[in-house]
Design a protein around this motif. Sequence first.
Motif, PDB file in Angstrom:
ATOM      1  N   VAL A 289     -47.553  -9.659  -9.544  1.00  0.00           N
ATOM      2  CA  VAL A 289     -47.219  -8.400 -10.212  1.00  0.00           C
ATOM      3  C   VAL A 289     -48.461  -7.512 -10.294  1.00  0.00           C
ATOM      4  O   VAL A 289     -48.399  -6.304 -10.031  1.00  0.00           O
ATOM      5  CB  VAL A 289     -46.653  -8.683 -11.621  1.00  0.00           C
ATOM      6  CG1 VAL A 289     -46.571  -7.406 -12.437  1.00  0.00           C
ATOM      7  CG2 VAL A 289     -45.291  -9.339 -11.507  1.00  0.00           C
TER       8      VAL A 289
ATOM      9  N   ALA B   2     -49.183  -6.161  -6.816  1.00  0.00           N
ATOM     10  CA  ALA B   2     -48.262  -5.085  -6.472  1.00  0.00           C
ATOM     11  C   ALA B   2     -48.632  -3.804  -7.207  1.00  0.00           C
ATOM     12  O   ALA B   2     -48.618  -2.712  -6.631  1.00  0.00           O
ATOM     13  CB  ALA B   2     -46.834  -5.502  -6.805  1.00  0.00           C
ATOM     14  N   ALA B   3     -48.994  -3.934  -8.481  1.00  0.00           N
ATOM     15  CA  ALA B   3     -49.358  -2.751  -9.261  1.00  0.00           C
ATOM     16  C   ALA B   3     -50.581  -2.063  -8.647  1.00  0.00           C
ATOM     17  O   ALA B   3     -50.598  -0.846  -8.473  1.00  0.00           O
ATOM     18  CB  ALA B   3     -49.625  -3.139 -10.711  1.00  0.00           C
TER      19      ALA B   3
ATOM     20  N   TYR C 153     -51.665   1.968  -9.241  1.00  0.00           N
ATOM     21  CA  TYR C 153     -51.879   2.106 -10.679  1.00  0.00           C
ATOM     22  C   TYR C 153     -53.374   2.174 -10.936  1.00  0.00           C
ATOM     23  O   TYR C 153     -54.136   1.367 -10.387  1.00  0.00           O
ATOM     24  CB  TYR C 153     -51.334   0.891 -11.431  1.00  0.00           C
ATOM     25  CG  TYR C 153     -49.873   0.993 -11.787  1.00  0.00           C
ATOM     26  CD1 TYR C 153     -49.489   1.444 -13.039  1.00  0.00           C
ATOM     27  CD2 TYR C 153     -48.882   0.641 -10.887  1.00  0.00           C
ATOM     28  CE1 TYR C 153     -48.154   1.540 -13.385  1.00  0.00           C
ATOM     29  CE2 TYR C 153     -47.549   0.739 -11.207  1.00  0.00           C
ATOM     30  CZ  TYR C 153     -47.188   1.189 -12.461  1.00  0.00           C
ATOM     31  OH  TYR C 153     -45.884   1.290 -12.802  1.00  0.00           O
TER      32      TYR C 153
ATOM     33  N   GLN D  33     -53.703   2.518 -16.615  1.00  0.00           N
ATOM     34  CA  GLN D  33     -52.252   2.604 -16.467  1.00  0.00           C
ATOM     35  C   GLN D  33     -51.658   1.209 -16.306  1.00  0.00           C
ATOM     36  O   GLN D  33     -50.634   0.883 -16.877  1.00  0.00           O
ATOM     37  CB  GLN D  33     -51.901   3.417 -15.217  1.00  0.00           C
ATOM     38  CG  GLN D  33     -51.922   4.906 -15.420  1.00  0.00           C
ATOM     39  CD  GLN D  33     -51.642   5.609 -14.101  1.00  0.00           C
ATOM     40  OE1 GLN D  33     -52.072   5.169 -13.034  1.00  0.00           O
ATOM     41  NE2 GLN D  33     -50.919   6.708 -14.169  1.00  0.00           N
TER      42      GLN D  33
ATOM     43  N   ARG E 143     -48.986  -0.075 -18.931  1.00  0.00           N
ATOM     44  CA  ARG E 143     -47.579  -0.035 -18.528  1.00  0.00           C
ATOM     45  C   ARG E 143     -47.090  -1.321 -17.891  1.00  0.00           C
ATOM     46  O   ARG E 143     -45.893  -1.541 -17.795  1.00  0.00           O
ATOM     47  CB  ARG E 143     -47.375   1.090 -17.515  1.00  0.00           C
ATOM     48  CG  ARG E 143     -47.652   2.454 -18.112  1.00  0.00           C
ATOM     49  CD  ARG E 143     -46.881   3.491 -17.359  1.00  0.00           C
ATOM     50  NE  ARG E 143     -47.630   4.728 -17.256  1.00  0.00           N
ATOM     51  CZ  ARG E 143     -47.442   5.604 -16.292  1.00  0.00           C
ATOM     52  NH1 ARG E 143     -46.566   5.356 -15.337  1.00  0.00           N
ATOM     53  NH2 ARG E 143     -48.125   6.714 -16.256  1.00  0.00           N
ATOM     54  N   VAL E 144     -48.005  -2.134 -17.427  1.00  0.00           N
ATOM     55  CA  VAL E 144     -47.569  -3.374 -16.769  1.00  0.00           C
ATOM     56  C   VAL E 144     -47.994  -4.599 -17.573  1.00  0.00           C
ATOM     57  O   VAL E 144     -47.167  -5.403 -17.996  1.00  0.00           O
ATOM     58  CB  VAL E 144     -48.130  -3.464 -15.334  1.00  0.00           C
ATOM     59  CG1 VAL E 144     -47.653  -4.740 -14.658  1.00  0.00           C
ATOM     60  CG2 VAL E 144     -47.701  -2.246 -14.522  1.00  0.00           C
TER      61      VAL E 144
ATOM     62  N   PRO F 195     -46.750  -4.706 -21.664  1.00  0.00           N
ATOM     63  CA  PRO F 195     -45.344  -5.091 -21.896  1.00  0.00           C
ATOM     64  C   PRO F 195     -45.075  -6.552 -21.557  1.00  0.00           C
ATOM     65  O   PRO F 195     -44.324  -7.224 -22.264  1.00  0.00           O
ATOM     66  CB  PRO F 195     -44.546  -4.177 -20.954  1.00  0.00           C
ATOM     67  CG  PRO F 195     -45.452  -3.064 -20.609  1.00  0.00           C
ATOM     68  CD  PRO F 195     -46.859  -3.551 -20.764  1.00  0.00           C
ATOM     69  N   LEU F 196     -45.708  -7.038 -20.493  1.00  0.00           N
ATOM     70  CA  LEU F 196     -45.445  -8.419 -20.096  1.00  0.00           C
ATOM     71  C   LEU F 196     -46.124  -9.417 -21.022  1.00  0.00           C
ATOM     72  O   LEU F 196     -45.741 -10.575 -21.078  1.00  0.00           O
ATOM     73  CB  LEU F 196     -45.891  -8.643 -18.647  1.00  0.00           C
ATOM     74  CG  LEU F 196     -45.020  -7.912 -17.628  1.00  0.00           C
ATOM     75  CD1 LEU F 196     -45.568  -8.072 -16.220  1.00  0.00           C
ATOM     76  CD2 LEU F 196     -43.591  -8.427 -17.693  1.00  0.00           C
TER      77      LEU F 196
ATOM     78  N   PRO G 166     -36.264  -6.555 -23.613  1.00  0.00           N
ATOM     79  CA  PRO G 166     -34.872  -6.767 -23.192  1.00  0.00           C
ATOM     80  C   PRO G 166     -34.773  -7.590 -21.915  1.00  0.00           C
ATOM     81  O   PRO G 166     -33.764  -8.244 -21.701  1.00  0.00           O
ATOM     82  CB  PRO G 166     -34.353  -5.344 -22.971  1.00  0.00           C
ATOM     83  CG  PRO G 166     -35.563  -4.505 -22.801  1.00  0.00           C
ATOM     84  CD  PRO G 166     -36.633  -5.148 -23.623  1.00  0.00           C
ATOM     85  N   TRP G 167     -35.837  -7.570 -21.099  1.00  0.00           N
ATOM     86  CA  TRP G 167     -35.745  -8.296 -19.826  1.00  0.00           C
ATOM     87  C   TRP G 167     -35.745  -9.802 -20.016  1.00  0.00           C
ATOM     88  O   TRP G 167     -35.395 -10.533 -19.105  1.00  0.00           O
ATOM     89  CB  TRP G 167     -36.878  -7.883 -18.903  1.00  0.00           C
ATOM     90  CG  TRP G 167     -38.234  -8.261 -19.401  1.00  0.00           C
ATOM     91  CD1 TRP G 167     -38.917  -9.400 -19.150  1.00  0.00           C
ATOM     92  CD2 TRP G 167     -39.078  -7.481 -20.255  1.00  0.00           C
ATOM     93  NE1 TRP G 167     -40.127  -9.390 -19.791  1.00  0.00           N
ATOM     94  CE2 TRP G 167     -40.250  -8.236 -20.471  1.00  0.00           C
ATOM     95  CE3 TRP G 167     -38.944  -6.224 -20.859  1.00  0.00           C
ATOM     96  CZ2 TRP G 167     -41.290  -7.759 -21.274  1.00  0.00           C
ATOM     97  CZ3 TRP G 167     -39.978  -5.771 -21.640  1.00  0.00           C
ATOM     98  CH2 TRP G 167     -41.132  -6.535 -21.843  1.00  0.00           C
TER      99      TRP G 167
END
Lengths: 227, 239, 392
Positions: free
Chosen positions: A110, A113-114, A119, A123, A127-128, A131-132, A208-209
């Motif tokens: 992840v 990829a970011a 990114y 950021q 944003r990544v 949250p995780l 929610p994920w």
Amino acid sequence: MLDWGWLADHLGAFADRTVQHLYLAAVGLVVGFAIAFALGLVAIRRRRSYPPIAGAAGILYTIPSLVLFAALVPITGLSLLTAEVPLVIYTQVIFIRNIVAGFDAVPADVLEAADGMGYARDQRLLRVELPLAVPLIVAGLRVASVSTIGLVTITGTLGDRFGGLGFFIFEGYSRGFATEIAAGAVGSMVLALVVDAVLVRVQRFLTPWTRPPALAAERLPADAATS
Amino acid sequence: MDIVTKTIAWFGDPANWSGQSGIPARLAEHVGISAITLALAIAITLPIGLWIGHTGRGTRLAVGLANLGRAVPTLAVMGILVPFTAVIDPALGFTTYPTILAMLLLAAPSILVNAYAGIHEVDRDLVEAARGMGFREWQILGRVELPVALPVVLGGVRSAAVQVLATATLGAIFGFGGLGRFLVDGIAQRDTGQIWGGVVLVAALVLSSETGFALLGRRLTSRGLRAGAATAATSPAGA
Amino acid sequence: MEPDERALGNAAATVEFEHVTKRYDAGENGPGAVNDLSFVVPAGKICVLVGPSGCGKTTSLKMVNRLIEPTAGRILIDGRDISTEDPIGLRRRIGYVIQQTGLFPHQTIGENIAVVPRLLGWPASRQRERAEELLGIVGLDAARYRDRYPSQLSGGERQRVGVARALAADPPLMLMDEPFGAVDPIVREHLQNELLRVQADLAKTILFVTHDIDEAIKMGDLVAVMQNGGRLAQFAPPAELLARPASEFVARFVGADRGLKRMSLMRVRDLPLHAAVTARPGDDAADALRRITADPFPYLLLVDRSGAPIGWFDEAEIPATGTLSADAAVSMSPLFAPETTLKDALSMLLDNEVQAGIAVDRGGRVLGLVTDGDIAAAARPDGPAARPDAGA
Ligand SMILES: Nc1ncnc2c1ncn2[C@@H]1O[C@H](COP(=O)(O)OP(=O)(O)OP(=O)(O)O)[C@@H](O)[C@H]1O
Ligand SMILES: [Mg+2]
């Protein structure tokens, strides 16, 4: 064994002390989290600083609570500061460990990829990664909340102006009144459980994920023994 | 500066070294009760934890109870016990009984969890190999699993010891003796020297316990395991 | 169309490696991970980097979007040295797909696809439209998948989303690192075909990493074979690679069955076809017999009025007098379309236990005959497959 009439007569006082209890705990948790988050970020960015930071927080955590409260009395008096500093200190080890573990748990693909998609560093963090990291951070918040709510009772040592529901434990002891002691004790435990339950809801809302069960075949259920 | 001089003065006062409320008596009280309680907690919980770890039976129940035990606040546990102990004995029921019972209850979880986890984490291939070589079950536990798991198991005892010392300190709130008295009485009397005397004494006691167990762990751990020895879970002595 | 989009240069980009070298441990003078790599990928082509594990494929790829900086040499995109560009902006103009997908677990599929458009500041409504459009392009039903989370998708579906996400801002260049490496062979084949279909419309420049030579041959317009130490062993279209491996290493890497592999690159239309001796039902038998005796191939092909084949007459069974009847013709040989690969054609011949198949055009009219001998001849290294343009 218990004097139910006394309980019924003191519901108002209970409400007031509950609010105070929550206030004392919340201040400690918020300040504690802010400090731990900053330290956690330092630990993540400079990996070598993690062992000393976590080690220091761990040593502070082994100091018996009454000792820490008492030690501050000659310095900061019977004040709010004396009540809060130990609460903040005791949250550190829990928060820092969970924050670092939360960021560590972000999968490497992840992050790659970011970066690959462009990114910028901040950021990506905001944003990544953040949250995780939330599930583990909230897990830490739950443990810290339960622990802090328990510790707030001990601030009753600092006099009637503190203690939250712990006030009843101290007053009950001085009056030799078992019902009042038990009421304060049970009340503080129930409060901890309620706050914990609320935080579980908060986490579900924030992440929610993680809610829907994985439908994909590759996602096997985690080893039951470790969960 | 003020604190240092007052603390030194308090330690220097011969009156604080004699009698039932003197430093030696309080220290003996604190260490004595803690040692007895810890021994009792080990005797009761350790076998259960090892058995659960070896057989894997009752894992969920044990872990659940232990987590609950770790989460409950010390003072609240004592408070909840008071109505019951007060019925049994109107005097000691307010002081000694709740303190000792709380010490027992709060020492148990870390011993249980670490014993269970330590054994559980032992490489299953190792156990299979031992079984294949004809070890009996108790021999597997005693000669294979326990030596490998010892650092973790001992870590649980170490945490429990700190927990017991901390709980004994809090007992002073309920009129229990021990070093916590200096803290509670010092605050009540606005006596800085006494407060910090207590702080130094309890801190020294906790530190000795931690160091003692660390040294013991190193003595008892097989040299082959030392490099990767697991560190114990930090004790929840705060609450 | 908005200006920012035109700035992306939606057309494909040319990528040039100029003596690119990468050493991870700076001081050392060892072989390095990538060594003096030079090649040019023309716009709109798929270039596959292939080679054994650890030969520097990933390293080469990541230098293009500057996740890794070269130790020496330059990489140019459309003639511009990328080291002079802002890496963040550069990456937003390059699609990036990795084997583990790297989908964001905390975002829905729709949000995942719109990641780069969001970074570029597209309005929300356009982000949403673009995500739905792309789900369609990669063959996923937008209504069903848009609001799901990655954990609710299968591995193959996640890979499609990974590709869709890389396409989101319509980048002129895509980097794909073993994009189909983690899915089973059937799904992989499917995803490869989908990508080729999408590429036929979009004509992006794609750098595609794999360690599977079959995938390289199937996907690549150009194949860069790398060998350990990060050196370029050969850079050529797949057909040439198979026909003329530049070294022992390449020959071994493409495998002993490269003749067979070449047959899967060549098509019936690439072969010189034999003219068939044909006749129609009702034609004079004596005349047909005369014509077939003159031809070395001993079979007469009966066709209908439109020129579509009906069946065969063995030379020996043609009556000396009267007319030819459709009833007497024996069953058909396999029919080949011009785009049938030689591998499939040979397989059909073997299955039907015959020596010749019939090439027909779209309308089903006979174009000519193909024999197993023709196929074998074409697959030899000096056959027509060796022509650089034949397979590409
Ligand atoms: N971050 C790094 N630091 C040091 N060496 C590295 C690093 N990344 C890769 N290497 C080395 O560089 C060489 C090339 O690695 P690279 O990942 O590019 O190989 P690859 O061709 O992609 O292999 P694979 O097919 O296994 O993915 C390898 O020898 C690898 O060990
Ligand atoms: Mg690679």
